[in-house]
Design an enzyme around this catalytic site. Sequence first.
Site, PDB file in Angstrom:
ATOM      1  N   SER A   1       0.533  -1.160  -0.164  1.00 29.78           N
ATOM      2  CA  SER A   1      -0.090   0.236  -0.204  1.00 29.78           C
ATOM      3  C   SER A   1       0.775   0.900   0.204  1.00 29.78           C
ATOM      4  O   SER A   1       1.929   1.356   0.538  1.00 29.78           O
ATOM      5  CB  SER A   1      -0.487   0.390   1.233  1.00 29.78           C
ATOM      6  OG  SER A   1      -1.505  -1.193   1.573  1.00 29.78           O
TER       7      SER A   1
HETATM    8  N1  SAH Z   1      -0.735  -5.039   4.016  1.00 29.68           N
HETATM    9  C1  SAH Z   1      -0.434  -5.101   2.475  1.00 29.68           C
HETATM   10  C2  SAH Z   1      -0.793  -4.970   1.536  1.00 29.68           C
HETATM   11  C3  SAH Z   1      -1.288  -5.882   0.955  1.00 29.68           C
HETATM   12  S1  SAH Z   1      -2.233  -5.637  -0.471  1.00 29.68           S
HETATM   13  C4  SAH Z   1       0.858  -4.214   2.901  1.00 29.68           C
HETATM   14  O1  SAH Z   1       1.192  -3.890   4.343  1.00 29.68           O
HETATM   15  O2  SAH Z   1       1.708  -4.642   1.683  1.00 29.68           O
HETATM   16  C5  SAH Z   1      -3.704  -6.700   0.135  1.00 29.68           C
HETATM   17  C6  SAH Z   1      -3.373  -7.807   0.141  1.00 29.68           C
HETATM   18  O3  SAH Z   1      -4.724  -9.044   0.671  1.00 29.68           O
HETATM   19  C7  SAH Z   1      -2.768  -8.878  -1.134  1.00 29.68           C
HETATM   20  O4  SAH Z   1      -1.711  -9.529  -0.471  1.00 29.68           O
HETATM   21  C8  SAH Z   1      -4.124  -9.941  -0.889  1.00 29.68           C
HETATM   22  O5  SAH Z   1      -3.656 -11.493  -1.933  1.00 29.68           O
HETATM   23  C9  SAH Z   1      -5.089  -9.630  -0.178  1.00 29.68           C
HETATM   24  N2  SAH Z   1      -5.461 -10.511   0.142  1.00 29.68           N
HETATM   25  C10 SAH Z   1      -6.968 -10.632  -0.344  1.00 29.68           C
HETATM   26  N3  SAH Z   1      -8.247 -10.813  -0.479  1.00 29.68           N
HETATM   27  C11 SAH Z   1      -8.303 -11.597   1.137  1.00 29.68           C
HETATM   28  C12 SAH Z   1      -8.609 -12.329   2.054  1.00 29.68           C
HETATM   29  N4  SAH Z   1      -9.810 -12.322   1.641  1.00 29.68           N
HETATM   30  N5  SAH Z   1      -8.018 -12.989   3.232  1.00 29.68           N
HETATM   31  C13 SAH Z   1      -6.406 -12.257   3.497  1.00 29.68           C
HETATM   32  N6  SAH Z   1      -5.547 -11.849   2.671  1.00 29.68           N
HETATM   33  C14 SAH Z   1      -6.777 -11.754   1.823  1.00 29.68           C
END
Ligand code: SAH
Length: 213
Positions: free
Chosen positions: A64
């Site tokens: 993000s």
């Molecule tokens: N918090 C992260 C940003 C992640 S982007 C950071 O600091 O880098 C969003 C993430 O959510 C992705 O890795 C994606 O695979 C995950 N995601 C999407 N749907 C999800 C779900 N139902 N359960 C858990 N993770 C999920």
Amino acid sequence: MEDSFLHKGLREKLVEEIRRKGIRNEQVLEAMRKVPRHLFMDSSFIKFAYKDQAFPIGSGQTISQPYTVAFQTELLDIQPLDKVLEVGTGSGYQAAVLMEMGARVYTIERQKDLYLKVQMQLPKMGYKPSFFYGDGYQGLPTYSPFDKILITAAAPEIPPALVEQLKVGGILVLPVGGPGSQVMTRVEKTGPGEYSTREHGYFVFVPMLKGRE
Ligand code: SAH
């Protein structure tokens, strides 16, 4: 790879940029001053690590934007020792920021390759949250209740299971909406089965998907 004076200087500038954009919580800014964001990115993107932008981390996902991380963290009102569930571990950067603020972090990721990678790399940097592989929509009933819950992918609605797993007085922060843009929403659990919500502007996240890959 190391954390050099150059990296620290770039990080200081980034923190001042985020402050100018409106983040006021000093604990949030201090945590972001400490976490070496460049170590959470593929080496080909490293020169972008201290720009206020989201970047690819593989598997079609992104780390993000720093301002967004700060904004969500500020809305969570993190207190030391808060028990926090993060949905969407991704690179682990957000989890590291929460841990720098003294939170106890449980983080869940639904893509196995990202889960395996972050589980290897984060502890090497000194960050040891509890890692889980699964569908964050369902939360982690066995480990509930949580003081705070953070969703870092776009949710089409407020997931009822996650509100259920909050303590009364607890806070859930998530972007609500379909692809394109979402409304940052802060949910406060006011009693068993009761909550109030407040909206905090538009953001863009990758979609949260139900079920496992
Ligand atoms: N918090 C992260 C940003 C992640 S982007 C950071 O600091 O880098 C969003 C993430 O959510 C992705 O890795 C994606 O695979 C995950 N995601 C999407 N749907 C999800 C779900 N139902 N359960 C858990 N993770 C999920």
